[in-house]
Scaffold this motif. Structure first.
Motif, short mmCIF file in Angstrom:
data_model
loop_
_atom_site.label_atom_id
_atom_site.label_comp_id
_atom_site.label_asym_id
_atom_site.label_seq_id
_atom_site.Cartn_x
_atom_site.Cartn_y
_atom_site.Cartn_z
N HIS A 91 -17.64 -8.20 6.42
CA HIS A 91 -18.17 -7.22 7.35
C HIS A 91 -17.59 -7.36 8.75
CE1 HIS A 91 -20.90 -6.16 4.18
NE2 HIS A 91 -21.29 -7.42 4.09
N GLN A 92 -16.58 -8.18 8.90
CA GLN A 92 -15.96 -8.39 10.20
C GLN A 92 -14.89 -7.33 10.44
OE1 GLN A 92 -14.04 -12.17 10.47
NE2 GLN A 92 -13.55 -11.96 12.62
N ASP A 93 -14.86 -6.80 11.66
CA ASP A 93 -13.87 -5.81 12.01
C ASP A 93 -12.63 -6.53 12.53
OD1 ASP A 93 -12.81 -3.29 12.40
OD2 ASP A 93 -13.57 -3.15 14.45
N CYS A 94 -11.51 -6.42 11.80
CA CYS A 94 -10.28 -7.10 12.16
C CYS A 94 -9.13 -6.16 11.84
CB CYS A 94 -10.16 -8.39 11.36
SG CYS A 94 -8.64 -9.29 11.66
N PHE A 95 -8.12 -6.11 12.70
CA PHE A 95 -7.02 -5.19 12.45
C PHE A 95 -6.17 -5.63 11.26
CE2 PHE A 95 -4.69 -8.23 14.96
CZ PHE A 95 -3.40 -8.15 14.48
N LEU A 96 -6.30 -6.88 10.83
CA LEU A 96 -5.60 -7.31 9.62
C LEU A 96 -6.24 -6.74 8.36
CD1 LEU A 96 -4.96 -11.08 10.43
CD2 LEU A 96 -3.32 -9.20 10.53
N ASN A 97 -7.50 -6.33 8.46
CA ASN A 97 -8.21 -5.72 7.35
C ASN A 97 -7.79 -4.25 7.27
OD1 ASN A 97 -9.97 -4.91 5.37
ND2 ASN A 97 -11.82 -5.27 6.56
N ASN A 98 -6.73 -3.99 6.53
CA ASN A 98 -6.22 -2.62 6.45
C ASN A 98 -5.86 -2.29 5.01
OD1 ASN A 98 -3.65 -3.80 6.03
ND2 ASN A 98 -3.27 -3.81 8.22
N LEU A 99 -5.58 -1.03 4.78
CA LEU A 99 -5.29 -0.54 3.44
C LEU A 99 -4.02 -1.18 2.88
CD1 LEU A 99 -6.22 1.37 1.23
CD2 LEU A 99 -4.91 3.18 2.33
N HIS A 100 -3.05 -1.43 3.74
CA HIS A 100 -1.79 -2.06 3.29
C HIS A 100 -2.07 -3.45 2.69
CE1 HIS A 100 2.41 -3.18 3.16
NE2 HIS A 100 2.13 -4.26 3.86
N LEU A 101 -2.91 -4.24 3.33
CA LEU A 101 -3.24 -5.57 2.81
C LEU A 101 -3.98 -5.47 1.48
CD1 LEU A 101 -3.36 -8.66 3.12
CD2 LEU A 101 -5.50 -8.34 4.38
N VAL A 102 -4.92 -4.55 1.38
CA VAL A 102 -5.68 -4.38 0.14
C VAL A 102 -4.73 -4.02 -1.01
CG1 VAL A 102 -7.42 -2.98 -1.03
CG2 VAL A 102 -7.80 -3.72 1.30
N GLU A 103 -3.85 -3.06 -0.76
CA GLU A 103 -2.92 -2.63 -1.81
C GLU A 103 -1.93 -3.73 -2.18
OE1 GLU A 103 -1.28 0.94 -0.21
OE2 GLU A 103 -2.96 2.16 -0.93
N ARG A 104 -1.48 -4.49 -1.19
CA ARG A 104 -0.53 -5.56 -1.47
C ARG A 104 -1.18 -6.68 -2.29
NH1 ARG A 104 3.61 -8.17 2.96
NH2 ARG A 104 4.92 -9.24 1.46
N LEU A 105 -2.41 -7.06 -1.92
CA LEU A 105 -3.12 -8.08 -2.70
C LEU A 105 -3.40 -7.59 -4.12
CD1 LEU A 105 -5.69 -9.54 -0.16
CD2 LEU A 105 -3.68 -10.68 -1.11
N TRP A 106 -3.79 -6.33 -4.24
CA TRP A 106 -4.10 -5.78 -5.56
C TRP A 106 -2.85 -5.74 -6.43
CZ3 TRP A 106 -8.63 -5.37 -7.67
CH2 TRP A 106 -8.78 -4.64 -8.84
N ARG A 107 -1.71 -5.36 -5.83
CA ARG A 107 -0.45 -5.32 -6.56
C ARG A 107 -0.04 -6.73 -7.01
NH1 ARG A 107 4.39 -6.11 -4.90
NH2 ARG A 107 3.93 -5.81 -2.70
N LEU A 108 -0.16 -7.70 -6.09
CA LEU A 108 0.16 -9.09 -6.44
C LEU A 108 -0.73 -9.59 -7.57
CD1 LEU A 108 0.61 -10.72 -2.93
CD2 LEU A 108 2.35 -10.53 -4.69
#
Length: 164
Positions: A91-108
């Motif tokens: 629930h923390q607001d951080c600019f690292l928490n973005n759609l690109h990171l989610v998709e990259r982790l999911w792909r990995l």
């Protein structure tokens, strides 16, 4: 490895000037050809640097290491360091928490054949996002509700009648 830890402590306590506070010293020790222990220490310190400085460039460096390094243990160690020192919480607001990171982790998570790495990636994903959809992923508001007692169902998917 001890020298890297010492440099990290100097940076942490402010004994190194601001123009030298750069993660490139840790990134340089991630390369193949360095000792295994030096690489593991560099990963640990870079993960700490990412957590404290919120550096997207360094996060991409570690994710690239996870994707392309030839050593399975180094890849697993990199993921373990990221979930031991989480970049942010659910629930923390951080600019690292973005759609690109989610998709990259999911792909990995779905592409790697290494079982141990996939387990570590699943742990990292769970540590960052939990069991819910990440807040940075846009909602498509599609849902199907099935009433077992009344034996009816409703949907709010566009193009499908609300009861079928």
């Amino acid at each position: 490895a001890a020298c890297l830890r010492f440099i990290s402590k100097l940076i942490q306590y402010g004994h190194i000037m601001d123009n030298l506070k750069d993660s490139s010293i840790f990134s340089a020790h991630l390369k193949r050809g360095q000792s295994f222990h030096v690489r593991c220490t560099a990963i640990q310190l870079l993960a700490l640097f990412i957590k404290n400085e919120s550096s997207e460039r360094d996060l991409n460096t570690i994710l690239s290491l996870i994707e392309f390094d030839q050593s399975p243990f180094i890849r697993s160690n990199a993921v373990q360091q990221l979930y031991k020192l989480p970049l942010f919480t659910k629930h923390q607001d951080c600019f690292l928490n973005n759609l690109h990171l989610v998709e990259r982790l999911w792909r990995l998570l779905n592409e790697h054949q290494d079982f141990n790495l996939r387990c570590c990636l699943a742990q990292l994903y769970y540590t960052l996002y939990g069991r819910t959809t990440p807040t940075c992923v846009p909602s498509n508001n599609c849902a199907v509700v099935i009433d077992l007692k009344g034996q009816t169902s409703r949907t709010n998917v566009p193009g499908i009648p609300s009861s079928f």
